[in-house]
Design an enzyme around this catalytic site. Structure first.
Site, PDB file in Angstrom:
ATOM      1  CB  CYS A   2       4.533   8.020 -28.629  1.00 18.62           C
ATOM      2  SG  CYS A   2       4.861   6.522 -29.541  1.00 18.62           S
ATOM      3  CG  ASN A 102       6.734  10.074 -26.793  1.00 18.66           C
ATOM      4  OD1 ASN A 102       6.072   9.123 -26.415  1.00 18.66           O
ATOM      5  ND2 ASN A 102       6.277  11.310 -26.834  1.00 18.66           N
ATOM      6  N   GLY A 103       9.995   7.764 -29.000  1.00 18.40           N
ATOM      7  CA  GLY A 103      11.246   7.715 -29.762  1.00 18.40           C
ATOM      8  C   GLY A 103      11.637   6.289 -30.070  1.00 18.40           C
ATOM      9  CD  GLU A 485      -1.416  19.080 -49.573  1.00 16.54           C
ATOM     10  OE1 GLU A 485      -0.415  18.343 -49.666  1.00 16.54           O
ATOM     11  OE2 GLU A 485      -2.004  19.258 -48.489  1.00 16.54           O
ATOM     12  CE  LYS A 489      -4.015  16.924 -46.692  1.00 20.16           C
ATOM     13  NZ  LYS A 489      -2.769  17.594 -46.675  1.00 20.16           N
ATOM     14  CD  GLU A 492      -3.026  13.255 -45.119  1.00 20.03           C
ATOM     15  OE1 GLU A 492      -2.177  12.792 -44.350  1.00 20.03           O
ATOM     16  OE2 GLU A 492      -3.022  14.452 -45.474  1.00 20.03           O
ATOM     17  CG  HIS A 508       4.168  10.822 -71.679  1.00 16.06           C
ATOM     18  ND1 HIS A 508       4.670  10.620 -72.947  1.00 16.06           N
ATOM     19  CD2 HIS A 508       4.032  12.164 -71.539  1.00 16.06           C
ATOM     20  CE1 HIS A 508       4.848  11.792 -73.539  1.00 16.06           C
ATOM     21  NE2 HIS A 508       4.461  12.743 -72.703  1.00 16.06           N
ATOM     22  CE  LYS A 607      -1.010  18.251 -37.595  1.00 11.71           C
ATOM     23  NZ  LYS A 607      -1.392  18.464 -39.013  1.00 11.71           N
TER      24      LYS A 607
HETATM   25  O1  M6R Z   1       5.236  18.448 -39.447  1.00 10.66           O
HETATM   26  P1  M6R Z   1       5.728  18.308 -40.851  1.00 10.66           P
HETATM   27  O2  M6R Z   1       5.296  19.422 -41.744  1.00 10.66           O
HETATM   28  O3  M6R Z   1       7.213  18.111 -40.917  1.00 10.66           O
HETATM   29  O4  M6R Z   1       5.042  16.989 -41.383  1.00 10.66           O
HETATM   30  C1  M6R Z   1       5.335  16.472 -42.650  1.00 10.66           C
HETATM   31  C2  M6R Z   1       4.367  15.389 -43.036  1.00 10.66           C
HETATM   32  O5  M6R Z   1       4.420  14.334 -42.125  1.00 10.66           O
HETATM   33  C3  M6R Z   1       2.925  15.915 -43.098  1.00 10.66           C
HETATM   34  O6  M6R Z   1       2.804  16.998 -43.957  1.00 10.66           O
HETATM   35  C4  M6R Z   1       1.973  14.791 -43.568  1.00 10.66           C
HETATM   36  O7  M6R Z   1       2.236  14.455 -44.883  1.00 10.66           O
HETATM   37  C5  M6R Z   1       0.524  15.223 -43.378  1.00 10.66           C
HETATM   38  N1  M6R Z   1      -0.243  14.159 -42.819  1.00 10.66           N
HETATM   39  C6  M6R Z   1      -0.120  15.642 -44.656  1.00 10.66           C
HETATM   40  O8  M6R Z   1      -1.443  16.011 -44.497  1.00 10.66           O
END
Ligand code: M6R
Length: 612
Positions: A2, A102-103, A485, A489, A492, A508, A607
């Site tokens: 938010c 927010n929260g 990673e 990517k 997501e 395995h 984000k």
């Molecule tokens: O802000 P942060 O590094 O703590 O965020 C951690 C994860 O939420 C973040 O890396 C998330 O996995 C990303 N969308 C990955 O691309």
């Protein structure tokens, strides 16, 4: 997640706060709304499900939304589905209080039933509406909006950043926080509140980061900060040191692509000024630790989520290799509830790009409560993790807007390698070895650029897999976390199922999945494990898997059995992830883009994950 933006001044608030929430779109949201105190000194609320553009379409003509005070919000649903009723702002049932939140309010059920007994009603499924009614309840008793807020804060358990308006005092905004970021922006005869400075940076760079339990009351062209105990707070004014250009896409079609291409610079920025050539070591003053204290470190725990967790896994490899200090890597969400064992002489690091991730923050607090020294590695100056940790290092990657983290990842890995050199030089490695490593680190930005130059080639490879349903990512050693990673990517932003595996583990179980429809993206670089991974890839080939291999320049062997090869420059094995991740990022980007998806704001994601 938010976002909040508020304005009070001489200008028309509506365009300013709408523009402000647009700058927060990157954080992820599913509905948006505004509240304006109009010329008749009454609050008008407008809100819509979906994107801000829907809200703009639904607004009446400008004269009806004109006013000098307003608050706006983008909501990422937690309590209740994304719809108009659950969108913010929320208004108390007798129409005096309107707020954006927010929260998460944890004791909302309890408070709700108490408020219902006092005659308040509720029209949404949100926890936020409780706060509106609660402040309204205390307004009767205190006759002051700020005092009503203060009394309400004493009863609410949970996290919040809130901006509130009242029909009874239509000349002010009151904003307050606990556990959720909130910033006061100070302009010329005008003030802003926001949850993220990028919302207001085009108007002012003078800001105050409110601390937990603080309340700012803004009226009569001035502001006052107090806390929940009614003490006056003398807050520090900070100047935001980055420029608005960093939140523009420039000539790139997406922020994610821009951020991928920034990496030669951002990696350089992460090590710039931190290397002490004369002594073949590095200086990380922000750790707030003496050489003597660092020498005593026997163990390291690194806590993080998502991409930051993958960076931590790579950091473990580098630190264990250079410093011979055992490193444990933990998911913050697990660590916070697991009764963690933290032996003495353990140094705990929390890595977070945003510095606001709720699980990471809770884990930090848990480790501190057990007496551990906790250091933060974050990108966001003034973030809660930066403020609450006992020291730390900023990665200086610049604002990262794309939800899929890219440049923050390589900067985090760079910082972890600096840390490894620092500890390694104290414990394990010679000046000559230290200097060789540092020299190679200096070469990394140019090598990243050489991989970026293959962007068109990688786009063509993406075309060949864009219609797949699954993908397998394989790596070994320090490149296994890169496989994780790469898979994250792809998942997501392209919504394709992908899994990362240590290449030798494939036999395995996952090998059962391999057939002519399965793209297998592998990292097979020249190092001690090279021959082993080649054998693993032959096993994929024998089952008709479609191999896309990331290989060292000049390696002709992989060509013979791979459908496509992406060559990357050679480097020392423990720095390979800084290079091998770049094709993974570009591949995921192009697959998502070719599938016509919203690369920068993928569905369901935010984000900065500020809820548990
Ligand atoms: O802000 P942060 O590094 O703590 O965020 C951690 C994860 O939420 C973040 O890396 C998330 O996995 C990303 N969308 C990955 O691309």
């Amino acid at each position: 997640m938010c976002g909040i933006v508020g304005y009070i001044g001489k200008r028309n608030a509506t365009p300013i706060i709408i523009e402000g929430i647009k700058r927060l779109e990157y954080r992820g949201y599913d509905s948006a709304g505004i509240a304006i105190i109009n010329k008749d000194k009454k609050i008008s609320v407008f809100k819509e499900k979906g994107k801000i553009i829907e809200l703009e379409r639904a607004l009446p003509k400008p004269s009806e939304t004109a006013g000098n005070i307003g608050i706006a919000h983008t909501r990422w649903a937690t309590h209740g589905e994304p719809n108009q009723a659950n969108a913010h702002p929320h208004t108390s049932s007798n129409n005096r209080i309107t707020l954006v939140h927010n929260g998460i309010i944890e004791n909302y059920k309890n408070l709700k039933s108490k408020l219902e007994k006092s005659g308040y009603t509720f029209s949404s499924e949100t926890d936020s509406e409780i706060f509106a009614n609660l402040i309204d309840f205390f307004l009767d008793k205190t006759n002051s909006l700020t005092e009503a807020v203060r009394e309400s804060m004493k009863l609410v358990e949970g996290t919040y950043g809130i901006a509130v308006l009242s029909n009874d005092s239509p000349d002010q905004i009151v904003a307050f926080r606990k556990g959720s970021p909130l910033i006061l922006g100070i302009g010329d005869d005008e003030f802003f509140v926001c949850s993220d400075v990028s919302a207001i940076i085009i108007h002012t760079k003078k800001v105050i980061y409110l601390q937990d339990n603080e309340i700012v009351t803004i009226k009569n062209n001035t502001f006052e900060i107090t806390n929940v105990h009614n003490e006056n707070i003398k807050a520090k004014v900070s100047i935001v040191d980055w420029d608005v250009s960093s939140i523009d896409k420039g000539d790139f079609p997406h922020f994610m692509l821009k951020e991928i291409f920034e990496q030669p610079t951002t990696v350089k920025n992460a090590f710039r000024g931190r290397i002490v050539e004369k002594l073949s070591t590095v200086r990380l003053g922000g750790l707030n630790m003496t050489g003597e204290e660092l020498r005593k470190v026997q163990k390291i725990q690194i806590i993080a989520c998502g991409t930051s967790w993958h960076a931590a896994l790579i950091g473990k490899n580098i630190i264990e290799h250079l410093a011979r200090i055992p490193v444990e890597v933990e998911y913050a969400s697990e660590y916070r509830y697991k009764n963690p064992i933290i032996p003495i002489e353990t140094l705990v690091f929390v890595i977070s790009q945003s510095g606001e991730t709720a699980d990471s923050l809770a884990a930090l607090r848990e480790a501190q409560a057990r007496g551990a020294r906790v250091l933060g590695i974050t990108n966001t100056i003034g973030s809660t993790i930066a403020r609450e940790s006992d020291g730390g290092v900023y990665i200086h990657a610049g604002t990262e807007i794309g939800v899929a983290s890219t440049k923050a990842f390589t900067s985090q890995v760079t910082i972890l390698s600096l840390l490894a050199v620092l500890l390694g030089r104290m414990k394990n490695i010679s000046p000559v070895y230290g200097m060789e490593f540092i020299k190679e680190l200096h070469r990394i930005p140019d090598k990243i650029q050489r991989i970026l130059d293959k962007n068109d080639e990688i786009e063509k490879i993406a075309e060949t897999i864009k219609d797949s349903h699954n993908a397998l990512y394989l790596g070994r050693g320090v490149n296994f976390p890169v496989a994780l990673e790469g898979a994250l990517k792809l998942k997501e932003i392209s919504y394709l199922h992908a899994e990362g595996y240590p290449a030798a583990e494939m036999k395995h179980g996952p090998i059962a999945l391999i057939d002519e429809n399965m793209p297998v993206i592998s990292i097979a670089l020249k190092d001690v494990i090279y021959e082993k991974i080649i054998s693993n890839l032959q096993e994929v080939k024998a089952r008709n898997g479609r191999l896309i291999t990331i290989a060292t320049e000049g390696d002709n062997v992989v060509k013979s059995f791979s459908e496509n090869v992406i060559y990357i420059p050679e480097t020392v094995p423990i720095l390979q992830p800084l290079l091998s991740v770049i094709p993974m990022q570009l591949l995921a980007y192009h697959v998502a883009n070719l599938r016509g998806l919203d690369v920068d704001q993928p569905r369901n994601l935010a984000k900065s994950v500020t809820v548990e």
